[in-house]
Every structure is written in C-alpha cells, then in structure tokens.
Design an enzyme around this catalytic site. Structure first.
Site, PDB file in Angstrom:
ATOM      1  N   PHE A 142      29.789  21.027 -93.883  1.00  0.00           N
ATOM      2  CA  PHE A 142      30.870  20.369 -94.628  1.00  0.00           C
ATOM      3  C   PHE A 142      32.183  20.656 -93.907  1.00  0.00           C
ATOM      4  O   PHE A 142      32.557  21.810 -93.707  1.00  0.00           O
ATOM      5  CB  PHE A 142      30.944  20.883 -96.072  1.00  0.00           C
ATOM      6  CG  PHE A 142      32.039  20.225 -96.867  1.00  0.00           C
ATOM      7  CD1 PHE A 142      31.847  18.974 -97.423  1.00  0.00           C
ATOM      8  CD2 PHE A 142      33.262  20.847 -97.045  1.00  0.00           C
ATOM      9  CE1 PHE A 142      32.861  18.345 -98.149  1.00  0.00           C
ATOM     10  CE2 PHE A 142      34.279  20.237 -97.768  1.00  0.00           C
ATOM     11  CZ  PHE A 142      34.083  18.979 -98.325  1.00  0.00           C
ATOM     12  N   ASP A 227      34.728  26.221 -87.640  1.00  0.00           N
ATOM     13  CA  ASP A 227      35.354  25.879 -88.918  1.00  0.00           C
ATOM     14  C   ASP A 227      35.279  27.114 -89.812  1.00  0.00           C
ATOM     15  O   ASP A 227      34.230  27.433 -90.362  1.00  0.00           O
ATOM     16  CB  ASP A 227      34.613  24.694 -89.544  1.00  0.00           C
ATOM     17  CG  ASP A 227      35.150  24.300 -90.918  1.00  0.00           C
ATOM     18  OD1 ASP A 227      35.857  25.120 -91.549  1.00  0.00           O
ATOM     19  OD2 ASP A 227      34.843  23.189 -91.379  1.00  0.00           O
ATOM     20  N   LYS A 256      42.140  27.441 -97.200  1.00  0.00           N
ATOM     21  CA  LYS A 256      41.744  28.150 -98.419  1.00  0.00           C
ATOM     22  C   LYS A 256      42.473  29.484 -98.550  1.00  0.00           C
ATOM     23  O   LYS A 256      43.636  29.516 -98.929  1.00  0.00           O
ATOM     24  CB  LYS A 256      40.234  28.282 -98.478  1.00  0.00           C
ATOM     25  CG  LYS A 256      39.518  26.929 -98.626  1.00  0.00           C
ATOM     26  CD  LYS A 256      38.059  27.063 -98.908  1.00  0.00           C
ATOM     27  CE  LYS A 256      37.371  25.711 -99.024  1.00  0.00           C
ATOM     28  NZ  LYS A 256      37.725  24.974-100.239  1.00  0.00           N
TER      29      LYS A 256
END
Length: 407
Positions: A142, A227, A256
């Site tokens: 993702f 990532d 995040k």
C-alpha cells in the site's frame, strides 16, 4: 445526558448528510483526546490502539505540539514555498542528520511523499537510464490513494481502480528475490517496497531479501526506495525500520508519526539523486513553517524520550501478552515489530470484533477479514497494554462465546 445525546444526533445527521461518503464510519463523533484516550460527544471514553493508523505517535493532544503551534503561529504561518524559512532549515538538518540521506522534500501526506519518490525515480530514469520509467512494487503493498500511488499499490482488487491506471508499475510477490530479478528490464528505474506491509496485514520483509535488493539495485544501477510512511520515526523500535536490516536506501519516505497528528511528510534521498530542475516538483504547503515547527517538536520529543527504545520494549511486552491468546481463543500468526503488531483470528470476523470492541471502549483495527492490527502511540505504558488486553478478552468472551472461534 439527553441534551448531549441530542447534540450528538444532530452532528451525526449533519455529517451523514454533508460529508462525502468514503468509508463506513461508526456512528460516533469524537470530540477530544488526551494521551492514549479519546472521548466522543457523549462523554464516552475509548482506549486507542489504532492511533490514527500510526499517526498519533506521541498520543492525543501532546503539549509539545500545541506549544510548537502556538509559538510558531506568533512568528510566521506561511511565507510561500518560494522562500526558505527557519524551521524548514532546522528540520531538514535534523532529518538528514538522523537518516544519513542528504536531501529532503517536505509534503503534507504519505501519498505526497510517495508521489515525490515516484517522480524522482522517473526523473532518474529519464536522465540516467535512457528513459527508463518502470517501478517494481510488491503485491499486497500500500503506497497511497493518489492516482500514481494507487497504481503503485499491490492490494488485491486495486488493479482496476480509477481506470485507466497510470502505467509503469510492475508488481511481484513480496519477499521473492527471484521474482524481483525476473521483473527487471531495461525500462526499470527503481524498486519501491515497504519494510513492513502495514496495510497489507503487518508482514515483514526478510533481512536476506532486503540485503539482496540492495545488491541487485547496485548491480543494475536502479534506485532502492523504502516506503516508511507507517514504520518511520520509532514505530518499529528503531528510528527508521531500515536500521533493522543494515541497508541504506537511495530514497526514503516518511509521514504519519513524523507530525504526531499534524499533516506532514517527507521524502529523503542521497545527494547523488538531487536531480529535480526548477519547476519539476513543488507544492503550496511544502516546508510550511507551522508543519516544520511541529516536525521539529515531535521528532525532538521522540529522541529526548527515547521512544524507539520504548516501542521495542513495550512491543515485546504486548507480543508476550498476545501469545497468551493462542490457546484460549485460537489466534494465530502473531507478528510484527515494535508497536506495529497483528494477529489472525481463526474465522473471518475481524470487523465484527473491532465493532464490538468499539462498543466496549477499545479501538482496534481489522486490516483484513481475519486480521487484527494494533498500532498504539509510542508512549503506551504496560498498564495501558494490560487494560487493552482485559477489554479485548472481555469482548472475545462475550461476542464469541459458544462459537467455533475458540477451537
């Protein structure tokens, strides 16, 4: 209470009538948060083991963020991205010093950071690899919800979303170095992987696989991009997850936890790939002073309180507690690193369990039909882990009583 209930009902009616539908949100309205807890508009308290999907790294409403916002807002809110600003320079210095990567681009979301990485990889391919543009990603991965990052994502069923998708992404099985080798062609400019597939169900990359990827990229002259939108800034027990592997990437993306809840992300790269020309990349809010001040405060707090070490210690304690569920409830495949953990139920009833926990005042995430994911703030204590386990077991006892989940 009746007045509060009426207020909540009005808010929910307005939300359901005016907010664009993108998810099946529970019919509650969150109003405030402190530490590991949230409260809704009815005053109900929730122990939060979702943490905004790894966002609230310092817990809810930490003082360091409010102080940073208050102080910076009195100095400079926005100078436009056409100028340097003091907290931008200071935060860049901090991140490059911590990561060992010499250049940074700031954004607001993980998808924006990953878009920047994709652009940089294609720029590299254009100027140094005879126009190569393909990026290899992993199945079950993702990378975001923009058009490019949706195309890069390897989640099942996403290959036809918003068709026609942006071309140039090749997906191979995770942890399969032979599949990766076979996927490389003269058109390949980069490999882009998560070190832990968080949204995919918390699956870790094998150390040998990551080391082999580094050697393969060096051999083929292509970029290795990690990532770490979900794993960066202490989440896995080290400041960056790549530290577990002894492998440095060419490009690293963060979001995040880097802002502790404030919209903030970063893409870092080596000096050798400082390739963008004026106008190639930008954004209205890149390096925005408020965000930079928050980033400095959050990462500074993570360092000062040694929260990566705490994540390792509390994660080990939580893992130990989760292993105690095996015999009683039949859970399997307990996995993860630091405070990014998951386990599987013996039946595909994860959403049902998460909904029942919400009613009991516990927030957990079902990232798959049978998968429960736990991503609490890095400040979580043993007492709060014990409280979570008590609530979880009480719900499992009640909801799954006399059901095959136990055996």
């Amino acid at each position: 209470m009746k007045q509060e209930k009426s207020c909540t009902d009005e808010l929910l009616a307005e939300a359901n009538a005016s907010i664009l539908f993108i998810a099946n949100r529970p019919q509650v309205v969150m109003e405030r948060g402190e530490g590991m807890y949230l409260w809704d508009t009815n005053g109900k308290k929730y122990l939060d083991f979702i943490g905004g999907w790894a966002v609230t790294s310092l817990g809810h409403s930490p003082k360091v963020i409010s102080d940073a916002l208050l102080e910076q807002s009195g100095k400079l809110v926005n100078a436009s991205p056409g100028f340097f600003n003091k907290p931008m320079v200071e935060f860049a210095r901090l991140l490059t010093g911590l990561s060992g990567l010499e250049r940074v681009f700031f954004g607001s979301t993980g998808a924006e950071a990953n878009e920047s990485a994709i652009k940089l990889a294609r720029k590299y391919g254009a100027v140094r690899k005879n126009g190569a543009y393909e990026i290899i990603t992993a199945k079950r991965s993702f990378h975001g919800r923009s058009l490019a990052t949706t195309a890069a994502t390897g989640k099942a069923g996403w290959e036809h979303m918003f068709a026609p998708q942006l071309p140039g992404f090749v997906k191979v099985p995770y942890n399969d170095i032979e599949a990766m080798k076979l996927a490389i062609t003269p058109l390949t400019c980069a490999i882009f992987v998560e070190l832990i597939q968080g949204e995919g169900g918390v699956f870790e990359a094998d150390p040998a696989y990551i080391q082999a990827l580094r050697a393969l990229c060096d051999e083929q002259g292509i970029l290795l991009m990690f990532d770490e939108v979900q794993t960066g800034i202490g989440r896995t027990g080290t400041m960056f997850a790549y530290e577990h592997y002894g492998v440095m990437p060419d490009v690293l993306t963060l979001a995040k936890g880097i802002g502790g809840g404030f919209p903030l992300s970063a893409m870092l790269t080596r000096e050798a790939y400082n390739l963008f020309e004026a106008g190639d990349q930008g954004g209205t809010y890149t390096g925005q002073p408020l965000a930079m001040a928050v980033g400095l405060a959050v990462v500074g707090e993570v360092l000062e309180r040694k929260l990566p070490q705490q994540a390792a210690e509390q994660g080990a304690y939580l893992l130990q507690k989760l292993h105690g569920l095996k015999e009683q409830y039949g859970v399997t495949d307990i996995r993860g690193k630091g405070l990014l953990l998951a386990f599987d139920l013996p039946e595909p009833r994860g959403a049902e369990l998460a909904a029942a926990c919400l009613q009991a005042g516990l927030l957990i995430n079902s990232s798959g039909p049978s998968t429960i994911r736990l991503i609490p703030a890095l400040i979580v204590s043993k007492a709060e882990i014990d409280e979570m386990m008590t609530l979880l077991c009480n719900v499992m006892d009640r909801v799954f009583k006399n059901v095959a989940l136990r055996g």
